[in-house]
Scaffold this active site. Sequence first.
Site, PDB file in Angstrom:
ATOM      1  N   LEU A 469       0.875  -1.177   0.000  1.00 14.20           N
ATOM      2  CA  LEU A 469       0.000   0.000   0.000  1.00 14.20           C
ATOM      3  C   LEU A 469       0.909   1.224   0.000  1.00 14.20           C
ATOM      4  O   LEU A 469       1.814   1.335   0.827  1.00 14.20           O
ATOM      5  CB  LEU A 469      -0.896   0.015   1.244  1.00 14.20           C
ATOM      6  N   GLU A 470       0.671   2.119  -0.963  1.00 12.26           N
ATOM      7  CA  GLU A 470       1.455   3.352  -1.039  1.00 12.26           C
ATOM      8  C   GLU A 470       0.561   4.479  -0.521  1.00 12.26           C
ATOM      9  O   GLU A 470      -0.455   4.796  -1.137  1.00 12.26           O
ATOM     10  CB  GLU A 470       1.851   3.596  -2.514  1.00 12.26           C
ATOM     11  N   VAL A 471       0.914   5.026   0.630  1.00 14.33           N
ATOM     12  CA  VAL A 471       0.136   6.135   1.187  1.00 14.33           C
ATOM     13  C   VAL A 471       0.782   7.431   0.705  1.00 14.33           C
ATOM     14  O   VAL A 471       1.997   7.598   0.794  1.00 14.33           O
ATOM     15  CB  VAL A 471       0.111   6.083   2.730  1.00 14.33           C
ATOM     16  N   THR A 507       5.476   4.674  -7.262  1.00 19.41           N
ATOM     17  CA  THR A 507       5.390   3.415  -8.023  1.00 19.41           C
ATOM     18  C   THR A 507       4.937   3.639  -9.473  1.00 19.41           C
ATOM     19  O   THR A 507       5.545   3.115 -10.403  1.00 19.41           O
ATOM     20  CB  THR A 507       4.431   2.417  -7.337  1.00 19.41           C
TER      21      THR A 507
END
Length: 723
Positions: A469-471, A507
């Site tokens: 998960l990219e916050v 990403t």
Amino acid sequence: MTTNAHVDPLTMVVEDGVAIITFDAPGSAVNTVDRALGASLERMLKIIEATPTIAAAVLISGKPDIFIAGADIEQFTEFRTPQDARTASALGQELLDKVEGLRVPVVAAIHGACLGAGLETALACAWRVCSDHPKTVLGLPEVQLGIIPGAGGTQRLPRLIGLQRALDMILTGRNIRAKKALQMGLVDDMVHPAILREIAVKRAHELASKLILPSRSPRDRGAAGVILEDNPIGRSLVFRKAREGVMAKTHGHYPAPLAAIDVVRCGYDKGFKTGLNEEAKQFGELALTEVSRQLVFLFFATTALKKDPGVDEPAPKAARVEKLGILGAGFMGAGIASVAVQQGTTVRLKDAEHARVGKGLASVRAVLMERVKRKQVTRAQYDDMMTLAGGTIEYTGFAGLDMVIEAVFEDLSLKHTVLREVEPLIHDDAVYASNTSTIPITRIAEAAERPERVLGMHFFSPVHKMPLLEVIRGEQTSSEAVVTAVAYGKRLGKTVIVVNDGPGFYTTRTLGAYMNEAGMLLDAGAEIAALDEALVNFGFPVGPVTLLDEVGLDVGGKVGQVLFDAFGARMHPSEAMRRVVESGRTGRKGKSGFYKYGEDGKKGEVDPSVYEFLGTRERSVIPAGDVVRRCVLAMVNEAARCLEEGILRSARDGDIGAVFGIGFPPFRGGPFRYVDTIGADAVVRELEELQGRFGARFEPASLLVEMARSRRRFYPAEGKPLG
Ligand code: NAI
């Protein structure tokens, strides 16, 4: 009799002739096997040998949900030569030989994680009882760290559960739950945790008085297993198939599973002792490989991220998320809902039409049903989870939400519209997250009354399988909103990195640079299958053209445009991609892309008609080395820019993001580890050479130039990978 309880990782009490040894490492949440534990166990075995009144022993854990989590991996990083690691393995083997050969029978009482050296310890016991708790899992995950079990596991496991099952466990590192472990003979009894100790002691007495006999021979094997394994020709076939399976999966990049097959085979061909010798030798060699070093780094980095609240400033307390709203019940929205309900979150799934809400809920059901089929959750748990998921087309039930995740179409004005609709309905402290894959969060937050509560939560598809998960922290996002999103992401089982805002964040941006270069290679006449093959051979799970078909050409086209608008010439889309996107092909979902797709969606050959759009059918042979250099260095260079611009908080996050989010080969550790491996100076030289041939898009990032000049690395050269 009680031993020194304060410093020892083990304590021993003797009750009615049974020595009960409790693993309980002081000051640690888990038990791991290290020198101290080994020495302590050795001492207790001596006491047992010398005490005639002791008739049996039980090994049990004093930790709530862990038997033994495995070997202490920190100690691996201290090995300087293969001989160091080999010696450590031989010592472990000797100790467990002593457990196995002890004058009295030993029973393992297993509750919680029983992994690696923990399972090897249990395997050396005469009897294994486990609890029927969901936290009880047994496995040999060593290959995931680039090594093999080094304390007899490769020899004892096949002798206990049969060759095929043992190979499956050793080669995949998979966890086995209690019920399955009982079925396959990995444990002898399964009981409620409350009576684990009592039953283990009972079995110890029974073994001591020979009322029951130790389980040693393979049992409960399927008929095919018996026929295949019990003769040398059948075994050869099993080993050959195992090898083929490993090669197909790993393309030969991971030496550990291949070594494991050889070591298991050696034990069958030459006996237990020779098998153990070979195990220690191979363990020693593997522990010092580059592959193992990188996988161990990923392990440490993931562990460090679990403790990282996601902000550099003193972290405020994360708010608890109990009620979640999801906007858009499409592919991603439904995926997020499916992982949320599994963690006990109440979910309101909102879409524009009833039919879409229904479809979204059906996908949630499908994900959960798959888990029921795999016996990972019971039917009753499934029912409980499904009652947590509700749908709406009118924001009913949004008032009390703690968080909203928006996953509507990738369109800024639509994202503004839904944000404006939702914000007045939810309470002031609720976090509003967008699952956008490209649009800067700060732009989305422009429509917000409370931009400090707005951030990005970029999940990857399929959500229930992808670990990252990219916050994304927008310019105005508060630390409290960040830590809440990070904590919730972790609760959903994700490895979470926090990045700062910018087009494509980290990403999508680095993947974009890589995909774009693949497009440029098509423009230059590269053959599609050869292009994919070169990058699969480098270690990516699929090649870039296949990936584009998977993601969807329409989606890829949009992403490419966003990145081009943001970064200009460096991300100029290739002619090839532009034409294929314009042709209306959408990739796998439309069963028409660069490759052909069957009715069931199965990928076939390259579709020759796609070459019509690539300008010419004529294809030239571009050396695989060139393909790899161009695509990989485009990605690495972009990753370095993200670090230099402060999009990334650390090289560690960049490596984890690339490996877990966009398929960078794990055995290479990630783009920053890759630079360290070949040297910043070599990377800069290569980039400059490419710049000379293909233009400014390959201009080396200033961070890399600076690192090459000052001979710096992203990580310390030796010792603990995270320094
Ligand atoms: P999708 O097309 O499957 O789902 C979007 C859903 O939003 C549709 O069901 C649509 O009816 C609904 N919607 C449209 N207007 C709405 C409104 N006013 N209120 C509520 N719902 C509305 O799209 P997908 O793939 O799920 O993508 C959603 C978001 O996630 C996009 O921002 C995309 O960039 C992002 N994303 C997609 C990934 C992927 O692999 N598909 C990966 C990561 C992010």
